[in-house]
Design a protein around this motif. Sequence first.
Motif, PDB file in Angstrom:
ATOM      1  N   THR A   1     -10.708  35.313 -48.704  1.00 43.37           N
ATOM      2  CA  THR A   1      -9.237  36.183 -48.225  1.00 43.37           C
ATOM      3  C   THR A   1      -9.576  36.952 -47.328  1.00 43.37           C
ATOM      4  OG1 THR A   1      -9.666  37.996 -49.937  1.00 43.37           O
ATOM      5  CG2 THR A   1      -8.068  36.049 -50.581  1.00 43.37           C
ATOM      6  N   GLY A   2     -10.960  37.120 -46.751  1.00 48.79           N
ATOM      7  CA  GLY A   2     -11.466  37.869 -45.855  1.00 48.79           C
ATOM      8  C   GLY A   2     -12.728  38.648 -46.262  1.00 48.79           C
TER       9      GLY A   2
ATOM     10  N   LEU B   1      -5.429  34.272 -34.226  1.00 48.58           N
ATOM     11  CA  LEU B   1      -6.482  33.498 -34.096  1.00 48.58           C
ATOM     12  C   LEU B   1      -6.003  32.102 -33.219  1.00 48.58           C
ATOM     13  CD1 LEU B   1      -8.281  33.556 -37.560  1.00 48.58           C
ATOM     14  CD2 LEU B   1      -8.620  34.823 -35.366  1.00 48.58           C
ATOM     15  N   ASP B   2      -6.654  31.138 -32.859  1.00 51.46           N
ATOM     16  CA  ASP B   2      -6.329  29.991 -32.033  1.00 51.46           C
ATOM     17  C   ASP B   2      -5.573  29.234 -32.827  1.00 51.46           C
ATOM     18  OD1 ASP B   2      -7.418  31.241 -29.934  1.00 51.46           O
ATOM     19  OD2 ASP B   2      -9.291  30.139 -30.093  1.00 51.46           O
ATOM     20  N   ASP B   3      -6.018  29.024 -34.183  1.00 53.37           N
ATOM     21  CA  ASP B   3      -5.314  28.069 -35.155  1.00 53.37           C
ATOM     22  C   ASP B   3      -4.077  28.604 -35.793  1.00 53.37           C
ATOM     23  OD1 ASP B   3      -6.210  29.837 -36.859  1.00 53.37           O
ATOM     24  OD2 ASP B   3      -7.413  28.535 -37.913  1.00 53.37           O
ATOM     25  N   GLU B   4      -3.330  29.189 -35.265  1.00 55.54           N
ATOM     26  CA  GLU B   4      -2.026  30.023 -35.822  1.00 55.54           C
ATOM     27  C   GLU B   4      -2.226  30.778 -36.872  1.00 55.54           C
ATOM     28  OE1 GLU B   4       0.673  26.878 -36.302  1.00 55.54           O
ATOM     29  OE2 GLU B   4       0.957  26.484 -34.036  1.00 55.54           O
ATOM     30  N   HIS B   5      -3.398  31.009 -37.528  1.00 50.86           N
ATOM     31  CA  HIS B   5      -3.706  32.018 -38.309  1.00 50.86           C
ATOM     32  C   HIS B   5      -3.913  33.190 -37.765  1.00 50.86           C
ATOM     33  CE1 HIS B   5      -4.314  28.360 -40.667  1.00 50.86           C
ATOM     34  NE2 HIS B   5      -4.228  29.222 -42.244  1.00 50.86           N
ATOM     35  N   SER B   6      -4.013  34.296 -38.546  1.00 51.90           N
ATOM     36  CA  SER B   6      -4.120  35.758 -38.055  1.00 51.90           C
ATOM     37  C   SER B   6      -4.962  36.511 -39.283  1.00 51.90           C
ATOM     38  CB  SER B   6      -2.768  36.446 -37.889  1.00 51.90           C
ATOM     39  OG  SER B   6      -2.002  36.533 -38.960  1.00 51.90           O
ATOM     40  N   LEU B   7      -5.652  37.915 -38.553  1.00 53.74           N
ATOM     41  CA  LEU B   7      -6.264  38.551 -39.191  1.00 53.74           C
ATOM     42  C   LEU B   7      -5.551  39.732 -39.390  1.00 53.74           C
ATOM     43  CD1 LEU B   7      -9.926  37.623 -38.001  1.00 53.74           C
ATOM     44  CD2 LEU B   7      -8.900  37.045 -40.036  1.00 53.74           C
ATOM     45  N   GLN B   8      -5.629  40.500 -40.530  1.00 56.47           N
ATOM     46  CA  GLN B   8      -4.908  41.810 -40.637  1.00 56.47           C
ATOM     47  C   GLN B   8      -5.996  42.893 -41.218  1.00 56.47           C
ATOM     48  OE1 GLN B   8      -3.310  42.726 -44.546  1.00 56.47           O
ATOM     49  NE2 GLN B   8      -1.234  42.803 -43.658  1.00 56.47           N
ATOM     50  N   LEU B   9      -5.968  43.975 -40.031  1.00 59.98           N
ATOM     51  CA  LEU B   9      -6.911  44.807 -40.288  1.00 59.98           C
ATOM     52  C   LEU B   9      -6.230  46.276 -41.211  1.00 59.98           C
ATOM     53  CD1 LEU B   9      -9.875  45.741 -39.789  1.00 59.98           C
ATOM     54  CD2 LEU B   9      -9.097  47.023 -37.888  1.00 59.98           C
ATOM     55  N   LYS B  10      -6.972  46.604 -42.291  1.00 61.44           N
ATOM     56  CA  LYS B  10      -6.381  47.895 -42.916  1.00 61.44           C
ATOM     57  C   LYS B  10      -7.490  48.946 -43.228  1.00 61.44           C
ATOM     58  CE  LYS B  10      -2.315  45.854 -45.191  1.00 61.44           C
ATOM     59  NZ  LYS B  10      -1.371  45.848 -46.207  1.00 61.44           N
ATOM     60  N   SER B  11      -7.357  50.118 -42.987  1.00 61.38           N
ATOM     61  CA  SER B  11      -8.258  51.038 -43.185  1.00 61.38           C
ATOM     62  C   SER B  11      -8.295  51.621 -44.859  1.00 61.38           C
ATOM     63  CB  SER B  11      -7.973  52.428 -42.726  1.00 61.38           C
ATOM     64  OG  SER B  11      -8.640  53.546 -42.937  1.00 61.38           O
ATOM     65  N   VAL B  12      -9.529  51.667 -45.170  1.00 63.51           N
ATOM     66  CA  VAL B  12      -9.677  51.867 -46.527  1.00 63.51           C
ATOM     67  C   VAL B  12      -9.945  53.462 -46.622  1.00 63.51           C
ATOM     68  CG1 VAL B  12     -10.882  51.622 -48.931  1.00 63.51           C
ATOM     69  CG2 VAL B  12     -10.508  49.488 -47.283  1.00 63.51           C
TER      70      VAL B  12
ATOM     71  N   ARG C   1     -10.452  46.749 -44.471  1.00 64.09           N
ATOM     72  CA  ARG C   1     -10.342  45.669 -45.138  1.00 64.09           C
ATOM     73  C   ARG C   1      -9.662  44.369 -43.989  1.00 64.09           C
ATOM     74  NH1 ARG C   1     -11.782  42.137 -49.122  1.00 64.09           N
ATOM     75  NH2 ARG C   1     -10.298  40.409 -48.830  1.00 64.09           N
ATOM     76  N   ILE C   2     -10.441  43.273 -44.059  1.00 63.12           N
ATOM     77  CA  ILE C   2      -9.945  42.108 -43.023  1.00 63.12           C
ATOM     78  C   ILE C   2      -9.300  41.065 -44.270  1.00 63.12           C
ATOM     79  CG2 ILE C   2     -10.338  40.554 -41.496  1.00 63.12           C
ATOM     80  CD1 ILE C   2     -12.490  42.165 -39.930  1.00 63.12           C
ATOM     81  N   ASN C   3      -7.996  40.885 -43.834  1.00 65.48           N
ATOM     82  CA  ASN C   3      -7.152  39.884 -44.814  1.00 65.48           C
ATOM     83  C   ASN C   3      -6.981  38.648 -43.944  1.00 65.48           C
ATOM     84  OD1 ASN C   3      -7.168  41.334 -47.267  1.00 65.48           O
ATOM     85  ND2 ASN C   3      -5.716  42.675 -46.357  1.00 65.48           N
ATOM     86  N   ALA C   4      -7.408  37.733 -44.115  1.00 62.59           N
ATOM     87  CA  ALA C   4      -7.063  36.219 -43.612  1.00 62.59           C
ATOM     88  C   ALA C   4      -5.491  35.831 -43.661  1.00 62.59           C
ATOM     89  CB  ALA C   4      -7.960  34.950 -43.749  1.00 62.59           C
ATOM     90  N   LEU C   5      -4.755  35.689 -42.948  1.00 59.96           N
ATOM     91  CA  LEU C   5      -3.422  35.476 -43.052  1.00 59.96           C
ATOM     92  C   LEU C   5      -3.051  34.040 -42.601  1.00 59.96           C
ATOM     93  CD1 LEU C   5      -1.515  38.632 -42.247  1.00 59.96           C
ATOM     94  CD2 LEU C   5      -2.492  38.025 -44.522  1.00 59.96           C
TER      95      LEU C   5
END
Length: 639
Positions: A540-541, A144-155, A557-561
């Motif tokens: 957390t997403g 993301l633009d604010d140096e955070h990132s999003l993690q995507l995982k299959s359930v 699942r989307i996790n905010a990191l």
Amino acid sequence: MNFKCLCMASAIICLNGMLCNAESELAERNVTSSVNNNGDAVFTVREGTVGKKLVIELSKYPDFSVIDGFYQATPSSFPKTYTMKKENRVNGTYYWRIVEETQTTSSYSYQYFYGKDRTVTYGAKIPGEYAAIEDSTPFVDFDLDDEHSLQLKSVWFRSVNTDNRGSKIIDLPHATVISPVAATEFTPDQSVVVKNDVIYISRGSSSWISGWRTDRTRVWLARYDLLTGEELPLLSVKAPDPDNGFASGKWSLMSAMNWIKADDDGTPYFFVTCSNSERPYLSQINLYTLNLDNLPVETQAVTATLTLQIEDDRAGENSYGCPFDMTVQGSIKSGNYKLWGIDYMHGASLKVNDAGSGRMAVWQWNVTGSKAQKNVSYVDYVHSLQAGRTEVIQSFYPHFTPVGDDYFYFHSSPVQKDDPWISPMLYRFVNGGTCEVAGHFGNCRDIVTDIFPAPAGISAFKVGDTQFLAYGQGIDATRGTGVQIVATPSVTDDFSSHRRAWMLGEKTGLSTNRYQSSQVIYLPDEPVTAKSGASSAVSTGGRLLMYAGNAGMGLYRINALSPTVGVDAITDVALTAAYSDGAIKLSGEVPGIALYDISGRMICDMDETSDTYAVGSLPSGCYILVIRSSAAPVKIIVR
């Protein structure tokens, strides 16, 4: 339209051994069924009406709500013998019935009947047990633009290509022309809503699916478990009027529940459209809502509520067109909202150049209580991703998504491989005039391609402050399709700043079938409300549900990191957590916790200050612990 529908009466033993009671007795004719030495079902019809079409229907449901197989013939004499091969059936006992059908120019007449035997048992295939698999696509964290990132995982993941998709939604036992695709696959006009961790898929009148021509009093919803992807029993949706169904008087049904959607409050709704026998340019549009809150899986039927009724007169335009894809924008409960509709019936008059002579109506109704003020605008052309294509579009499946105040996305995939490939487009509604083209994906060819096929439909959702779009995308001839997620500064952006995030199903693809739709729903984590004086926990997403009608679906699942901490780490080094003997024990007191499983389902929410929380016995697996005094979640492994 004149029709007669008779339903099965006497008690029959179902597949699970339970007793099924039916509503009324069918006429009995001299027809018998048997299984030959090859294991095929053989039906011998010894009497009937010469020249009338016969349709043999098979179903594992006593009410024939899903027709699993059918055979058509128009006998010129009797007796006649028809064989239905075992290769097309899984093991089990099927109910059967025969319809004798007569079609005239404007009406159908039906006569259902049985013979001496009413069930037939196949032993060809062993039905496979559902096994949850994951999308094998390797997903890279999206920065993301604010140096955070999003993690995507299959359930879990289901698709035609992985051979674990759900049961088919469409069948056409009464179609005038039967094609292999139409007879065996989904309809592209399906959509989903999610309530209380249950996925509901519309199974309405699109393309004359099973039962609709002979029972106008109900439609169905297919159901799946959101957390596991397992298929649940069908849910019948009844019309409020049990005698006349969804139409009465001089009104004849045109379509019902082509889509099921949810408004801004999460209220599920669908539309029914009717035509008038005396005024051909007049249509009736009916908005129905559904109460699916906390509905037990054992519930077999619900009754829809008629919320709004509109009569739409197009006599001034000499047009028979009526809305096909309709969407509510706003809250139905508030009594003030907007209806959008697109004229599907006149879509074939469109051209795919920048100055086409055809046009397609787009309606907008401003609703206040029971009154609706109609506005109309027109799409004069659509843009093709293939340079030089200027011909008229003969057939396509448009889906549109309203965004902002007066904007909407339009996306339709080509029906045939050699048809023009239509660019997903963004329009601005101009009342009384031509819709303004705000942008099209032809401006970002590195993101969207003209690979055939590609599911139709665009979904918009936000994760935190980041806006995303999701749409169907062709991958290649072997894998077929996927669903692409892109980030955009705004839903009304001109596409120049779109960034690719993920392609769902890219590793295996979803399907190579040309009839597909596309929908993505984002389900954010429930906010955790801290007790007075304590800070609220950071989300957390959430979960992402992908549904591609005729192709597959999956949960992610989307996790905010944070820039330095992922879900595997603990933000506060001085604070540790462990699980044992049915309790979570922390190294210090905190003002409360919330516990989620890896799919995002909340296990418990406790707001008392403590260092030990009794959460009960937890199955082995991974859990996310949100501590209200901490900025990041804690990952706990239960072995």
